[in-house]
Design an enzyme around this catalytic site. Structure first.
Site, PDB file in Angstrom:
ATOM      1  N   ASP A 290       0.860  -1.174   0.000  1.00 24.83           N
ATOM      2  CA  ASP A 290       0.000   0.000   0.000  1.00 24.83           C
ATOM      3  C   ASP A 290       0.901   1.230   0.000  1.00 24.83           C
ATOM      4  OD1 ASP A 290      -1.738   2.087   0.548  1.00 24.83           O
ATOM      5  OD2 ASP A 290      -2.929   0.959   1.991  1.00 24.83           O
ATOM      6  N   HIS A 291       0.851   1.995  -1.083  1.00 24.71           N
ATOM      7  CA  HIS A 291       1.758   3.135  -1.208  1.00 24.71           C
ATOM      8  C   HIS A 291       1.421   4.244  -0.221  1.00 24.71           C
ATOM      9  CE1 HIS A 291       5.070   4.982  -3.169  1.00 24.71           C
ATOM     10  NE2 HIS A 291       4.932   4.334  -4.325  1.00 24.71           N
ATOM     11  N   ARG A 292       0.289   4.159   0.471  1.00 23.27           N
ATOM     12  CA  ARG A 292      -0.034   5.166   1.476  1.00 23.27           C
ATOM     13  C   ARG A 292       0.779   4.986   2.751  1.00 23.27           C
ATOM     14  NH1 ARG A 292      -6.379   4.090   1.796  1.00 23.27           N
ATOM     15  NH2 ARG A 292      -5.453   1.995   1.976  1.00 23.27           N
TER      16      ARG A 292
END
Length: 490
Positions: free
Chosen positions: A460-462
């Site tokens: 998850d790039h968040r």
């Protein structure tokens, strides 16, 4: 007079709202004991045997095998009464078919099944409070007493016989009560314009069961079909046939080419919902690397040969990779987290509950190894073996299928090298492992044949950027290529 209790599909936990009937364990007319399993259902999480909190005679079942029911929908009804005060079960209600005529019907669902609503006096039900064995309602367990079949004998059975004998000669307005307990049976008869007074019940003491009504409906349908003469086709005027198109005939599609529709329910439906939600909500990215697993395979072989047969179960490659994952997550805790959208916060989790993908006949499931960070490779391997066997037999509990914080996906068992898996929402990352195969590899400056595996990380790039994800994956690859690196964290 006995009371008729309606037992509804209880809340099976973990927020599940529906279940599919897989197999009925009792028939209408059977005598059931308190907490006896009556139906096997499949939820989006597991297969569960549902016990009935009442003891008595099953008077109706709701739903055929393969039917999906929501939580709170009726499962079955049970006629319950004391040994000395059982009224004529077959004579409950009148013939008009309203729900109130089916005797005193009390519902049981959720925690209410164990505590209340059972009436008073001699007809009081013995509800245990154990809606689902292993979960329970928390209500106090009442005194248990098995209802014997002979206790359900109808003292006024002679009246049933007499009523059946004169039913043809007595007008409907003055006929006596019908031997029906279930409101569902009455409704089914009304829908098909079937006179219940003309049926002979196959249940205890002439009780008319749903099977009796369905048999009568089938008989009426077969009789109507037989009454249609085949010669009627010959009576079609010739002028009708004359309007057929004179051009080339259009070939009709074969029955075998019909579109097949497969319901998305049960495990498959749950997987579909979760994968779709993951794609909608998680901005995922994937990075991968090839690693030389020759030393890891040699270390595994040494572990399994040391100590001989008395050393216990063999350590699997998956167990070693799981132990490597827990060590990597200790260094990169960003990937053992989830995102709280409402609060706009990244929530880092202290424990590693490691999920691993397992393909079963019921579909893809992800059992969870609890507190994997506190286990060694041998302990993780034993738990993986136990959960895998439970998954194959369909006996995983909802608690064993939820709560994961990171997933390990060994798709190499399907003979493929790489993949870009979808993150198991609401987790933040998944490590994928391809097959381990001999490949040409430059080892110590020379070309050699080595055991090579492709590792991929979808994240998850968040929760992190590429640097953190790359650092995690590189550490995993280093441990695969040099297992001694793990000694620093053991």
């Amino acid at each position: 007079m006995p009371q008729v209790f309606e037992f509804k599909l209880p809340d099976l936990g973990e927020g599940l709202t529906e279940a599919e009937i897989v197999r009925w364990l009792v028939e209408v007319g059977d005598v059931v004991a308190i907490d006896q399993p009556v139906v096997e259902v499949e939820t989006a999480k597991a297969m569960v045997e549902v016990p009935c909190p009442y003891g008595g005679v099953v008077t109706a079942r709701f739903g055929e095998e393969g039917t999906e029911l929501p939580v709170g929908a009726p499962l079955l009804t049970v006629a319950v009464g004391s040994e000395g005060a059982l009224g004529p079960v077959g004579l409950v209600g009148s013939g008009s078919g309203s729900g109130a005529e089916a005797g005193s019907v009390v519902s049981a669902v959720g925690s209410g099944a164990g505590s209340g609503g059972a009436g008073s006096g001699s007809g009081e039900a013995e509800a245990s409070g154990n809606v689902l064995v292993g979960y329970g309602t928390g209500a106090p367990v009442a005194r248990r007493r098995r209802v014997r079949p002979e206790a359900m004998a109808v003292p006024a059975a002679a009246h049933v016989t007499a009523a059946a004998a004169v039913s043809a000669a007595v007008p409907d307005a003055v006929q006596g009560p019908v031997a029906v307990v279930s409101p569902l049976v009455r409704k089914l008869a009304r829908q098909h314009d079937l006179d219940l007074r003309q049926l002979a019940g196959s249940g205890p003491d002439g009780l008319i069961l749903r099977a009796d009504v369905e048999s009568a409906i089938r008989a009426l349908a077969e009789g109507a079909a037989a009454a249609t003469p085949t010669s009627a086709l010959a009576s079609v005027p010739e002028s009708v046939s004359a309007v057929q198109p004179s051009g080339p005939s259009v070939a009709q599609p074969a029955a075998s080419s019909a579109v097949e529709r497969i319901p998305l329910r049960g495990v498959r439906g749950a997987v579909a919902d979760k994968l779709a939600r993951s794609r909608r909500e998680i901005p995922d990215a994937t990075c991968w690397v090839d690693a030389d697993a020759t030393e890891l395979m040699a270390a595994r072989s040494a572990m399994n040969s040391a100590g001989g047969p008395a050393a216990g179960p063999k350590v699997s490659v998956l167990a070693l990779l799981a132990r490597i994952c827990t060590a990597a997550l200790a260094r990169f805790p960003e990937l053992n987290s989830t995102v709280d959208l409402a609060a706009r916060e990244i929530v880092r989790l202290p424990q590693v509950h490691l999920g691993f993908a397992a393909q079963t006949e019921r579909g893809l499931v992800v059992p969870v190894v609890r507190d994997a960070q506190a286990r060694n490779a041998e302990s993780i391997g034993a738990e993986i073996a136990r959960l895998t066997e439970a998954a194959r037999t369909g006996r995983l509990t909802p608690a064993e299928l939820t709560g994961g914080t990171f997933t390990l996906n060994n798709y190499g068992v399907f003979g493929v090298d790489g993949s870009t898996p979808i993150i198991n929402h609401p987790e933040a990352a998944m490590l994928g492992v391809g097959r381990i195969v001999p490949k040409p590899w430059v080892h110590e400056g020379e070309l050699a044949v080595r055991q090579v595996v492709q590792l991929s990380l979808t994240f998850d790039h968040r929760v992190c950027d590429g640097g953190t994800a790359g650092g995690f994956l590189r550490y995993v690859a280093d441990c695969v290529e040099q297992p001694a690196v793990l000694l620093r964290t053991l």
